[in-house]
Scaffold this active site. Structure first.
Site, short mmCIF file in Angstrom:
data_model
loop_
_atom_site.label_atom_id
_atom_site.label_comp_id
_atom_site.label_asym_id
_atom_site.label_seq_id
_atom_site.Cartn_x
_atom_site.Cartn_y
_atom_site.Cartn_z
N CYS A 115 0.84 -1.33 0.40
CA CYS A 115 0.21 -0.18 -0.09
C CYS A 115 1.01 1.28 -0.50
CB CYS A 115 -0.80 0.18 1.46
SG CYS A 115 -1.96 1.25 1.54
N HIS A 158 -8.66 -3.70 -1.82
CA HIS A 158 -7.72 -3.23 -1.28
C HIS A 158 -8.79 -1.93 -1.26
CE1 HIS A 158 -3.59 -2.08 0.16
NE2 HIS A 158 -3.65 -1.07 -0.28
N GLU A 159 -8.58 -1.15 -2.70
CA GLU A 159 -9.14 0.63 -2.45
C GLU A 159 -10.60 0.51 -1.42
OE1 GLU A 159 -6.96 2.11 -3.31
OE2 GLU A 159 -5.31 1.10 -3.67
N HIS A 162 -10.04 0.88 1.81
CA HIS A 162 -9.84 3.03 2.31
C HIS A 162 -11.00 3.49 2.00
CE1 HIS A 162 -5.01 2.76 1.59
NE2 HIS A 162 -5.09 1.85 0.80
NI NI Z 1 -3.31 1.37 0.03
#
Ligand code: NI
Length: 187
Positions: A115, A158-159, A162
């Site tokens: 990341c 993953h995004e 966030h």
């Molecule tokens: Ni990330």
């Protein structure tokens, strides 16, 4: 041009924000930010540019990583084939994204996820769906459906994390970082 040091580090509490839905039409600021994110990710995957501008290679970035708590992210994936003379990329921009379906099968990144906000090596397994279908909006406010598999599916998840204030390291059990390895496929 975005500088690597402008990307928030994991210690920054702003990364724990739950980002807000975006309204359309997109503002000029949002458009500009999206293009800046695309440019960074693209250039970061080209070795000589990455070196020249001190960019950290990455394929995904969410607005919150630049301190903007809005629900969008960008993925730039290299699709260069053997006989291509130069590197080729495909770009995804997902605004107000959600997962509308997912595979039962789970996978993880063998060498560990990375990341742009986590500046240390982290070992361990982050379980992700092998395939996801995302519903989102594009920059013109049009609803889109995108199916991602393998690396792209992982990147989308993953995004999306966030946007909900979650970092990949949160998924790793510090006492048993490789828990569940036998039940999943490494990629
Ligand atoms: Ni990330």
């Amino acid at each position: 041009m975005l500088k690597t040091k402008e990307i928030l580090d994991e210690k920054d509490r702003r990364l724990r924000t739950i980002s807000k839905e975006v309204e359309f039409p997109l503002s000029k600021e949002d458009r500009d930010l999206i293009n800046t994110m695309i440019e960074y990710l693209h250039d970061s995957q080209i070795e000589e540019l990455a070196e020249k501008y001190d960019l950290r290679p990455g394929m995904g970035m969410s607005a919150i990583q630049l301190g903007v708590p809005k629900r969008y992210f960008v993925v730039v994936n290299e699709i260069t084939e053997e006989d291509d003379k130069e590197q080729k990329f495909e770009t995804y921009v997902l605004i107000n994204p959600k997962i509308i379906s997912n595979s039962m099968e789970k996978i993880y990144v063998d060498e560990g996820e990375g990341c742009l906000s986590v500046n240390r090596p982290v070992e361990g397994i982050v379980p992700r769906y092998a395939r996801v279908t995302m519903e989102a909006y594009d920059m013109d406010g049009k609803k889109i459906h995108i199916r991602g598999r393998e690396e792209i599916a992982i990147c989308f998840q993953h995004e999306l994390d966030h946007l909900n204030g979650i970092l990949f390291v949160d998924h790793i059990d510090p006492k048993n970082p490789f828990k569940g390895k036998d039940q999943m496929r490494g990629i």
